[in-house]
Design an enzyme around this catalytic site. Sequence first.
Site, PDB file in Angstrom:
ATOM      1  CD  GLU A  96      -1.296  -2.734   2.052  1.00 34.45           C
ATOM      2  OE1 GLU A  96      -2.021  -2.700   2.871  1.00 34.45           O
ATOM      3  OE2 GLU A  96       0.065  -3.097   2.012  1.00 34.45           O
ATOM      4  CB  CYS A 104      -1.007  -0.612   5.421  1.00 33.28           C
ATOM      5  SG  CYS A 104       0.662  -1.116   5.304  1.00 33.28           S
ATOM      6  CB  ALA A 142      14.880 -35.993 -11.607  1.00 33.99           C
ATOM      7  CG  ASP A 195      22.919 -37.838  -4.571  1.00 34.69           C
ATOM      8  OD1 ASP A 195      23.286 -38.814  -4.994  1.00 34.69           O
ATOM      9  OD2 ASP A 195      21.822 -37.308  -4.949  1.00 34.69           O
ATOM     10  CG  LEU A 199      21.380 -29.531  -0.212  1.00 33.96           C
ATOM     11  CD1 LEU A 199      20.448 -29.697   1.919  1.00 33.96           C
ATOM     12  CD2 LEU A 199      20.869 -30.670  -1.083  1.00 33.96           C
ATOM     13  NE  ARG A 258      26.173 -26.225  -6.989  1.00 29.32           N
ATOM     14  CZ  ARG A 258      25.022 -27.035  -6.722  1.00 29.32           C
ATOM     15  NH1 ARG A 258      24.193 -26.199  -5.990  1.00 29.32           N
ATOM     16  NH2 ARG A 258      24.918 -28.410  -6.882  1.00 29.32           N
TER      17      ARG A 258
END
Length: 351
Positions: free
Chosen positions: A52, A88, A158, A204, A208, A211
């Site tokens: 606002e 507001c 995936a 893996d 996380l 990048r």
Amino acid sequence: MKDEDYMQRCLDLAHAGIGSVSPNPMVGAVLVYNDRIIGEGYHEKYGGPHAEVNCLNSVKEQNRAFIQYSRLYVSLEPCAHFGKTPPCAQLIIQENIPEVIVGCEDPYKEVSGKGIALLKQAGIKVTYPFLENECREINKRFFTFHEKKRPFIILKWAQSMDGKIAALGNKRTFISNTFTNKLVHRWRSEEAAILIGSNTALKDNPHLTTRAWPGKNPNRIVIDNALKVPSDANVYNGEAPTIIFNLIKNFQNNSVSGIRIHEESFLEQLLQELYLRGVQSVLVEGGAKTIQLFINSGLWDEARIITNTKMVIGEGVAAPIPEKFILVSQENIDEDLISYYKKITESTATI
């Protein structure tokens, strides 16, 4: 233009604040005089002016005399309390705006109903809710956090065309393409936290982070019951605040916090702890076991499944199986098919 068009413009503006305003909601505002927009704005950054304020500040000098004869459209109830910025609702009253159309009521206890009440007490005509479902949807994280007292949960994985998320063995399987990976990093920038299990951290060794996309890194969360993930793993590298949920001990290691919780009702405790820390949303990128844990508990809200339509793994780790879900939309990025699902609730069952 119709009232619906002006409110939709509020929503379009509001969405530009995704990833920048949390834990505040995304809000857009439009000021209309004689069916002409003379001001518009959105909440751009946490701690900065609200929608606002930005809307009224955008009104050009030659149009300022029209403010007192205009209608203000705002996608969420104007605030009525002093936080990082003044109320507001009070600003709207000071500007003598005669009519305000509000998308939906704010669930936050310091605001809920109070902003609308202030406006009405000042003699302002207030219409609400207006396009309520759409206005709640854009702030689904905010509403889930305040109404369900837990973060909004998005599951992501995936899989190959034959429904596998990895090949057998310890070698990492790359399924999605480079362009889809950039999209995933954008998703990360839009959420407060990202979560994996210890198996994913060990296999893996992910960072996380965002990048591959310009945006802030989410808080990193690892479920590591037995504290098997070594301290030289990437999740311990200090790139982002990290929480390690485990069954053994509490600890603090620079930007890494270890939180011990009990095995019984583990997931409920985890989400309660995140709620107490103000974490409004979590992107779950863990392996099949971690994702299935959320699915089986019913503690999830959306799923985003990336399917490589040209990859067949054969023997491998089976993808999770969602329950009580509805397909919302799909898109293709080269050979990757991205499917967006919602968990079926009372509000989605009729879609």
